[in-house]
Design an enzyme around this catalytic site. Structure first.
Site, PDB file in Angstrom:
ATOM      1  N   HIS A 176      16.632  22.907  18.549  1.00 48.76           N
ATOM      2  CA  HIS A 176      15.414  23.924  19.617  1.00 48.76           C
ATOM      3  C   HIS A 176      15.602  24.986  19.961  1.00 48.76           C
ATOM      4  O   HIS A 176      16.866  24.540  21.071  1.00 48.76           O
ATOM      5  CB  HIS A 176      14.227  23.087  19.841  1.00 48.76           C
ATOM      6  CG  HIS A 176      14.467  21.796  20.686  1.00 48.76           C
ATOM      7  ND1 HIS A 176      14.505  22.244  22.055  1.00 48.76           N
ATOM      8  CD2 HIS A 176      14.947  21.242  20.728  1.00 48.76           C
ATOM      9  CE1 HIS A 176      14.825  21.174  22.430  1.00 48.76           C
ATOM     10  NE2 HIS A 176      14.985  20.363  22.211  1.00 48.76           N
TER      11      HIS A 176
ATOM     12  N   ASP B 166      13.627  26.036  23.109  1.00 48.12           N
ATOM     13  CA  ASP B 166      12.916  26.101  24.899  1.00 48.12           C
ATOM     14  C   ASP B 166      13.882  25.018  25.373  1.00 48.12           C
ATOM     15  O   ASP B 166      14.502  23.907  24.811  1.00 48.12           O
ATOM     16  CB  ASP B 166      11.666  25.797  24.678  1.00 48.12           C
ATOM     17  CG  ASP B 166      11.283  24.108  24.053  1.00 48.12           C
ATOM     18  OD1 ASP B 166      11.887  24.117  22.581  1.00 48.12           O
ATOM     19  OD2 ASP B 166      10.665  23.619  23.494  1.00 48.12           O
TER      20      ASP B 166
ATOM     21  N   ASP C 141      19.901  20.037  26.886  1.00 45.86           N
ATOM     22  CA  ASP C 141      18.711  19.261  25.940  1.00 45.86           C
ATOM     23  C   ASP C 141      17.817  20.532  26.201  1.00 45.86           C
ATOM     24  O   ASP C 141      16.776  20.912  26.164  1.00 45.86           O
ATOM     25  CB  ASP C 141      17.802  18.483  26.828  1.00 45.86           C
ATOM     26  CG  ASP C 141      16.484  17.841  25.671  1.00 45.86           C
ATOM     27  OD1 ASP C 141      16.762  18.333  24.734  1.00 45.86           O
ATOM     28  OD2 ASP C 141      15.466  17.127  25.933  1.00 45.86           O
TER      29      ASP C 141
ATOM     30  N   GLU D 269      10.016  22.391  20.933  1.00 50.41           N
ATOM     31  CA  GLU D 269      10.104  21.496  20.880  1.00 50.41           C
ATOM     32  C   GLU D 269       9.494  20.987  22.055  1.00 50.41           C
ATOM     33  O   GLU D 269       8.813  19.319  21.957  1.00 50.41           O
ATOM     34  CB  GLU D 269      11.028  21.143  20.563  1.00 50.41           C
ATOM     35  CG  GLU D 269      12.122  19.420  19.842  1.00 50.41           C
ATOM     36  CD  GLU D 269      12.130  18.353  20.949  1.00 50.41           C
ATOM     37  OE1 GLU D 269      11.705  17.740  20.724  1.00 50.41           O
ATOM     38  OE2 GLU D 269      12.194  19.096  22.525  1.00 50.41           O
ATOM     39  N   GLU D 270      10.052  21.138  23.566  1.00 52.84           N
ATOM     40  CA  GLU D 270       9.896  19.730  24.206  1.00 52.84           C
ATOM     41  C   GLU D 270       7.999  20.051  24.753  1.00 52.84           C
ATOM     42  O   GLU D 270       7.856  18.722  25.429  1.00 52.84           O
ATOM     43  CB  GLU D 270      10.835  20.345  25.558  1.00 52.84           C
ATOM     44  CG  GLU D 270      11.257  20.664  25.320  1.00 52.84           C
ATOM     45  CD  GLU D 270      12.666  18.983  25.075  1.00 52.84           C
ATOM     46  OE1 GLU D 270      11.221  18.482  25.188  1.00 52.84           O
ATOM     47  OE2 GLU D 270      13.828  18.959  25.666  1.00 52.84           O
TER      48      GLU D 270
ATOM     49  N   ASP E 108      20.153  17.385  18.481  1.00 54.15           N
ATOM     50  CA  ASP E 108      19.185  17.103  19.819  1.00 54.15           C
ATOM     51  C   ASP E 108      19.453  15.458  20.180  1.00 54.15           C
ATOM     52  O   ASP E 108      18.902  14.918  21.150  1.00 54.15           O
ATOM     53  CB  ASP E 108      17.960  17.336  19.276  1.00 54.15           C
ATOM     54  CG  ASP E 108      17.122  17.507  20.609  1.00 54.15           C
ATOM     55  OD1 ASP E 108      17.521  17.700  21.312  1.00 54.15           O
ATOM     56  OD2 ASP E 108      15.554  18.021  21.050  1.00 54.15           O
TER      57      ASP E 108
ATOM     58  N   HIS F 199      14.987  16.353  31.490  1.00 55.25           N
ATOM     59  CA  HIS F 199      13.821  16.751  32.047  1.00 55.25           C
ATOM     60  C   HIS F 199      13.687  15.831  33.992  1.00 55.25           C
ATOM     61  O   HIS F 199      12.736  15.841  33.831  1.00 55.25           O
ATOM     62  CB  HIS F 199      12.995  15.863  30.898  1.00 55.25           C
ATOM     63  CG  HIS F 199      12.783  15.653  29.337  1.00 55.25           C
ATOM     64  ND1 HIS F 199      11.945  14.984  28.614  1.00 55.25           N
ATOM     65  CD2 HIS F 199      13.529  16.005  28.934  1.00 55.25           C
ATOM     66  CE1 HIS F 199      11.751  15.664  27.542  1.00 55.25           C
ATOM     67  NE2 HIS F 199      12.796  16.411  27.394  1.00 55.25           N
TER      68      HIS F 199
END
Length: 485
Positions: A76, A78, A115, A145-146, A169, A457
């Site tokens: 992904h 993003d 990530d 995705e996030e 991922d 994150h």
């Protein structure tokens, strides 16, 4: 030369460094998408974009590999935008600043975006290479995705020809994933009753900071504190003992990140200020002691801002605080089938005050739909008992493990041949896109691999350099070992 450009595999790190230089938080992937498309066209590769913004890049098989099953490498585009409150960084305009810190690559005071930037860079490095053997190859790059899995939800049948998908991922070298948790978002809304601030009341702002935060899936079992829960506990006690009345309550920034910071503005009767300050000192001491091994840097700051004219009525305030205090948070159940894996969890991720409306966002994850539904009813009951309106959205299924997976066998055997040991076959308590892909492509055989990424994150995010090279060795070797059609 930059630090990253000297690392191996060289091409992967060069591409990752370029990715870091282009702002690409969730919901704002236009610039990174445009660059990927331009990059692919310069290589003479076919690239397409679908209605939601997913990209599809195609590369012919290397000579002699045309009879192999088609493979899709998936990442992904993003990243999660997280920074500390004291950090000045605009994720829409400022580049990420990666640097080498010993055995790791991390970023200056923000999330790194390893990530899933490392996975994206690896797929692009394969496309750019002229010496990696592979069969018919496609790269699927999804959006958002996030923050909602918009790209995975919007994936339509007919765009891709391959029947093996390698998701890039995962975040632990030596672990190969064959299943993941599903999830659902909950949004609870309170209508606040307000009143004029009584005379002889003073205004204050309380800020809680210094927590580690982290991924609300893969870090949920670590015992890291939730800033929203900690500040709620204090505010509820202060309300009951001293009658403080809130003017605002905010905390967290993303529903899929464990909240690191929270703050509240309130008023309190002047005669009770000193006793309130003593309570805050006592509360901070208590949580510092109880969380010392996992959260050593907790801070609370109390300041006197401008005077507030209105505040929440106590009855309305108690409804909010009691619901937040009661809301289930953290690990709800461990898996009975897979040792050490979280089955069901909940994250009270975001609190927001806007005028006379208060909103709380919760993300529920579970390996089983029944576990997800059970946690959903608990959260729903908690907020509805307090008079809130709660809505759930964005439900996505888990990825059910397939013990007969051919690509799993290939990855396992290839890993053993390279590293002389077997990898761990795992299920991850996070929302990989693989479960959603099955809707459009039910016959895909899927697996997920990646290097070791710690604390995604959060601003502590870092990727272990040595494992990136190990992941690259595995990925490229697997491509050469794909079976014939």
């Amino acid at each position: 030369m930059s630090q990253l450009s000297q690392l191996q595999p060289n091409k992967l790190w060069q591409i990752f460094e370029k990715i870091c230089s282009i702002p690409h938080p969730s919901k704002h992937e236009q610039r990174i998408s445009a660059w990927i498309q331009s990059w692919a066209k310069e290589l003479g590769l076919s690239v397409k974009e679908d209605a939601v913004g997913n990209l599809f890049i195609k590369k012919d098989a290397t000579p002699g590999m045309e009879d192999r099953r088609g493979v899709i490498l998936q990442a992904h585009m993003d990243m999660v935008p997280q920074k500390n409150a004291s950090t000045e960084h605009d994720f829409l305009t400022d580049p990420i600043q990666p640097y080498v810190d010993g055995d790791w690559v991390t970023a200056t005071d923000t999330t790194l975006g390893a990530d899933n930037g490392i996975g994206l860079a690896s797929a692009m490095a394969v496309l750019a290479s002229d010496n990696i053997e592979h069969g018919p190859l496609e790269v699927l790059v999804t959006i958002d995705e996030e923050a909602g899995m918009t790209g995975a939800f919007g994936l339509e049948a007919g765009w891709l020809d391959g029947d093996i998908l390698i998701n890039t991922d995962s975040e632990q070298e030596g672990e190969v994933y064959m299943g993941c948790a599903g999830g659902i978002d909950g949004s609870a809304t309170f209508k606040l009753e307000t009143m004029t601030v009584p005379k002889n009341y003073l205004s204050f702002n309380l800020a809680l900071s210094g927590l580690k935060g982290g991924h609300s899936g893969v870090d949920i079992h670590t015992g890291r504190a939730n800033a929203n829960k900690l500040i709620t506990r204090l505010l509820l006690e202060a309300t009951n003992k001293f009658g403080i009345q809130l003017t605002e309550l905010n905390g967290g920034s993303l529903r899929n990140a464990i909240p690191r910071e929270a703050n509240a503005s309130f008023v309190v009767e002047e005669s009770k200020v000193e006793a309130l300050k003593a309570l805050i000192v006592e509360h901070l001491s208590t949580i510092k002691t109880s969380l010392s091994s996992v959260e050593p840097d907790i801070e609370m700051t109390l300041i006197s801002p401008e005077t507030f004219d209105t505040c929440w009525q106590l009855e309305s305030q108690l409804q909010v605080l009691r619901a937040l205090n009661a809301c289930t948070n953290g690990v709800i159940r461990m898996s009975d089938d897979i040792e050490g894996i979280v089955e069901t969890s909940s994250n009270l991720g975001v609190l927001r005050t806007k005028g006379t409306t208060f909103n709380a966002l919760v993300l529920i994850r579970s390996l089983h739909d029944d576990g997800r539904d059970d946690a959903q009813t608990m959260v729903q009951s908690t907020f509805e008992l307090a008079g809130a309106k709660i809505e759930f959205s964005g439900a996505y299924p888990g990825w059910k493990p397939d013990t007969s997976s051919a690509i799993m066998q290939v990855v396992r055997d290839t890993y053993q041949s390279i590293f002389n040991k077997l990898p761990e076959i795992m299920v991850i308590h996070a929302g990989l896109e693989c479960g959603l892909f099955k809707t459009a492509y039910p016959n895909w055989d899927m697996v997920s691999i990646g290097p070791t990424i710690k604390f995604p994150h959060s601003p502590d995010e870092k990727v272990e350099i040595a494992t990136v090279e190990q992941y690259w060795q595995l990925l490229t070797a697997v491509l050469g070992n794909i079976p014939t059609k």
